[in-house]
Design a protein around this motif. Structure first.
Motif, PDB file in Angstrom:
ATOM      1  N   MET A  56      37.670  46.741  49.913  1.00 20.26           N
ATOM      2  CA  MET A  56      37.013  45.941  48.871  1.00 20.26           C
ATOM      3  C   MET A  56      36.608  46.844  47.728  1.00 20.26           C
ATOM      4  SD  MET A  56      34.456  43.398  50.942  1.00 20.26           S
ATOM      5  CE  MET A  56      33.530  44.745  51.638  1.00 20.26           C
ATOM      6  N   ARG A  57      36.606  46.270  46.526  1.00 17.06           N
ATOM      7  CA  ARG A  57      36.195  46.988  45.329  1.00 17.06           C
ATOM      8  C   ARG A  57      35.173  46.146  44.583  1.00 17.06           C
ATOM      9  NH1 ARG A  57      37.344  51.165  42.652  1.00 17.06           N
ATOM     10  NH2 ARG A  57      39.171  51.700  43.862  1.00 17.06           N
ATOM     11  N   ILE A  58      34.166  46.802  44.022  1.00 18.44           N
ATOM     12  CA  ILE A  58      33.203  46.097  43.175  1.00 18.44           C
ATOM     13  C   ILE A  58      33.926  45.676  41.893  1.00 18.44           C
ATOM     14  CG2 ILE A  58      31.106  46.294  41.785  1.00 18.44           C
ATOM     15  CD1 ILE A  58      30.000  48.211  43.907  1.00 18.44           C
ATOM     16  N   VAL A  59      33.842  44.387  41.564  1.00 16.74           N
ATOM     17  CA  VAL A  59      34.504  43.880  40.364  1.00 16.74           C
ATOM     18  C   VAL A  59      33.501  43.416  39.313  1.00 16.74           C
ATOM     19  CG1 VAL A  59      36.673  43.275  41.478  1.00 16.74           C
ATOM     20  CG2 VAL A  59      34.819  41.589  41.405  1.00 16.74           C
ATOM     21  N   GLU A  60      32.238  43.271  39.715  1.00 14.52           N
ATOM     22  CA  GLU A  60      31.218  42.853  38.742  1.00 14.52           C
ATOM     23  C   GLU A  60      29.839  43.271  39.231  1.00 14.52           C
ATOM     24  OE1 GLU A  60      29.430  38.707  36.903  1.00 14.52           O
ATOM     25  OE2 GLU A  60      31.491  38.719  37.624  1.00 14.52           O
ATOM     26  N   ARG A  61      29.065  43.787  38.299  1.00 12.54           N
ATOM     27  CA  ARG A  61      27.661  44.122  38.560  1.00 12.54           C
ATOM     28  C   ARG A  61      26.822  43.347  37.557  1.00 12.54           C
ATOM     29  NH1 ARG A  61      30.467  49.121  39.252  1.00 12.54           N
ATOM     30  NH2 ARG A  61      29.888  50.196  41.191  1.00 12.54           N
TER      31      ARG A  61
ATOM     32  N   GLU B 137      23.217  43.311  36.863  1.00 17.94           N
ATOM     33  CA  GLU B 137      21.938  43.957  37.142  1.00 17.94           C
ATOM     34  C   GLU B 137      20.775  43.054  36.753  1.00 17.94           C
ATOM     35  OE1 GLU B 137      19.692  48.173  36.222  1.00 17.94           O
ATOM     36  OE2 GLU B 137      21.674  47.836  35.412  1.00 17.94           O
ATOM     37  N   PRO B 138      19.776  42.936  37.582  1.00 17.51           N
ATOM     38  CA  PRO B 138      19.562  43.511  38.910  1.00 17.51           C
ATOM     39  C   PRO B 138      19.756  42.489  40.023  1.00 17.51           C
ATOM     40  CG  PRO B 138      17.457  42.811  38.062  1.00 17.51           C
ATOM     41  CD  PRO B 138      18.523  42.394  37.044  1.00 17.51           C
ATOM     42  N   LYS B 139      20.607  41.480  39.814  1.00 18.06           N
ATOM     43  CA  LYS B 139      20.602  40.368  40.768  1.00 18.06           C
ATOM     44  C   LYS B 139      21.871  40.117  41.566  1.00 18.06           C
ATOM     45  CE  LYS B 139      21.481  37.245  36.969  1.00 18.06           C
ATOM     46  NZ  LYS B 139      20.984  36.174  36.160  1.00 18.06           N
ATOM     47  N   CYS B 140      22.997  40.705  41.229  1.00 20.63           N
ATOM     48  CA  CYS B 140      24.213  40.356  41.966  1.00 20.63           C
ATOM     49  C   CYS B 140      25.280  41.445  41.852  1.00 20.63           C
ATOM     50  CB  CYS B 140      24.772  39.030  41.434  1.00 20.63           C
ATOM     51  SG  CYS B 140      26.160  38.380  42.367  1.00 20.63           S
ATOM     52  N   VAL B 141      25.976  41.669  42.961  1.00 22.47           N
ATOM     53  CA  VAL B 141      27.134  42.561  42.985  1.00 22.47           C
ATOM     54  C   VAL B 141      28.278  41.769  43.614  1.00 22.47           C
ATOM     55  CG1 VAL B 141      28.102  44.738  43.827  1.00 22.47           C
ATOM     56  CG2 VAL B 141      25.677  44.600  43.231  1.00 22.47           C
ATOM     57  N   LYS B 142      29.431  41.727  42.925  1.00 24.00           N
ATOM     58  CA  LYS B 142      30.594  40.982  43.414  1.00 24.00           C
ATOM     59  C   LYS B 142      31.712  41.938  43.792  1.00 24.00           C
ATOM     60  CE  LYS B 142      29.575  36.839  40.799  1.00 24.00           C
ATOM     61  NZ  LYS B 142      30.052  35.822  39.860  1.00 24.00           N
ATOM     62  N   PHE B 143      32.330  41.638  44.920  1.00 24.80           N
ATOM     63  CA  PHE B 143      33.421  42.434  45.461  1.00 24.80           C
ATOM     64  C   PHE B 143      34.678  41.573  45.556  1.00 24.80           C
ATOM     65  CE2 PHE B 143      29.473  44.011  47.117  1.00 24.80           C
ATOM     66  CZ  PHE B 143      29.606  45.380  47.208  1.00 24.80           C
ATOM     67  N   GLU B 144      35.820  42.216  45.499  1.00 25.26           N
ATOM     68  CA  GLU B 144      37.090  41.531  45.705  1.00 25.26           C
ATOM     69  C   GLU B 144      37.906  42.342  46.699  1.00 25.26           C
ATOM     70  OE1 GLU B 144      40.679  41.096  42.770  1.00 25.26           O
ATOM     71  OE2 GLU B 144      39.161  39.552  42.333  1.00 25.26           O
ATOM     72  N   ALA B 145      38.579  41.645  47.604  1.00 23.30           N
ATOM     73  CA  ALA B 145      39.437  42.326  48.573  1.00 23.30           C
ATOM     74  C   ALA B 145      40.638  42.924  47.863  1.00 23.30           C
ATOM     75  CB  ALA B 145      39.891  41.347  49.640  1.00 23.30           C
ATOM     76  N   GLU B 146      40.920  44.185  48.150  1.00 21.60           N
ATOM     77  CA  GLU B 146      42.120  44.833  47.629  1.00 21.60           C
ATOM     78  C   GLU B 146      43.195  44.890  48.707  1.00 21.60           C
ATOM     79  OE1 GLU B 146      40.717  48.655  46.078  1.00 21.60           O
ATOM     80  OE2 GLU B 146      41.054  47.796  44.106  1.00 21.60           O
ATOM     81  N   GLN B 147      42.748  45.061  49.939  1.00 24.71           N
ATOM     82  CA  GLN B 147      43.667  45.068  51.073  1.00 24.71           C
ATOM     83  C   GLN B 147      42.994  44.286  52.180  1.00 24.71           C
ATOM     84  OE1 GLN B 147      44.756  48.944  52.460  1.00 24.71           O
ATOM     85  NE2 GLN B 147      45.803  48.166  54.250  1.00 24.71           N
ATOM     86  N   SER B 148      43.669  43.222  52.633  1.00 30.44           N
ATOM     87  CA  SER B 148      43.085  42.349  53.641  1.00 30.44           C
ATOM     88  C   SER B 148      44.162  41.401  54.145  1.00 30.44           C
ATOM     89  CB  SER B 148      41.933  41.552  53.014  1.00 30.44           C
ATOM     90  OG  SER B 148      41.482  40.544  53.882  1.00 30.44           O
ATOM     91  N   PRO B 149      44.043  40.937  55.387  1.00 33.30           N
ATOM     92  CA  PRO B 149      45.002  39.944  55.880  1.00 33.30           C
ATOM     93  C   PRO B 149      44.959  38.640  55.077  1.00 33.30           C
ATOM     94  CG  PRO B 149      43.706  40.828  57.684  1.00 33.30           C
ATOM     95  CD  PRO B 149      43.116  41.352  56.418  1.00 33.30           C
ATOM     96  N   MET B 150      43.832  38.371  54.412  1.00 33.89           N
ATOM     97  CA  MET B 150      43.723  37.187  53.558  1.00 33.89           C
ATOM     98  C   MET B 150      42.869  37.517  52.338  1.00 33.89           C
ATOM     99  SD  MET B 150      41.170  34.832  55.742  1.00 33.89           S
ATOM    100  CE  MET B 150      40.644  35.730  57.184  1.00 33.89           C
TER     101      MET B 150
END
Length: 137
Positions: free
Chosen positions: A62-67, A69-82
């Motif tokens: 997973m990689r952080i795709v959005e920050r 501040e100071p309320k949310c961090v979003k991740f996106e799968a880079e390698q995953s079965p789905m």
């Protein structure tokens, strides 16, 4: 996309402390010894990404795709079965306490939903519980 949400967890640290720690994944070094080796293997990370091998799922990155501040961090799968997205929301309760929720949206094929939905919900809850117990000093 199927959506899985944790219950809201209380964290005994200020919102800014929690956000600062979850928005820089190099802080995972402090909790490396708390990660159960029978559940997670080949754990590596840098400030923006994390990779783990989770039997029987396999390698997940997973990689952080959005920050937000100071309320949310979003991740996106880079390698995953789905394909999936994960985000961690942190809101203040007062100056010394925060509340946190983990949400996952996953693109699960219809035929697999019955098999994996309960495991994903349980996993989201366990991630939230673990994050709520981290010392965010």
């Amino acid at each position: 996309m199927s959506k899985y949400e944790s219950s809201i967890k209380t964290v005994p640290y200020p919102q800014e402390n929690v956000y600062r720690n979850i928005s820089d994944l190099s802080n995972l070094e402090r909790i490396r010894d708390r990660i159960p080796s029978d559940k997670v293997q080949d754990f590596s990370f840098d400030s923006d990404s994390v990779t783990v091998n989770v039997p029987p799922v396999g390698q997940v990155s997973m990689r952080i795709v959005e920050r937000d501040e100071p309320k949310c961090v979003k991740f996106e799968a880079e390698q995953s079965p789905m394909p999936f997205n994960l985000w961690i929301q942190v809101l203040p309760v007062d100056e010394q306490t925060s509340k946190m929720k983990v949400t996952v949206k996953a693109d699960i094929p219809f035929m697999l939903q019955a098999l994996v939905s309960s495991h994903l919900q349980d996993g989201v809850e366990k991630v939230a519980e673990a994050l709520a117990q981290v010392p965010y000093e």
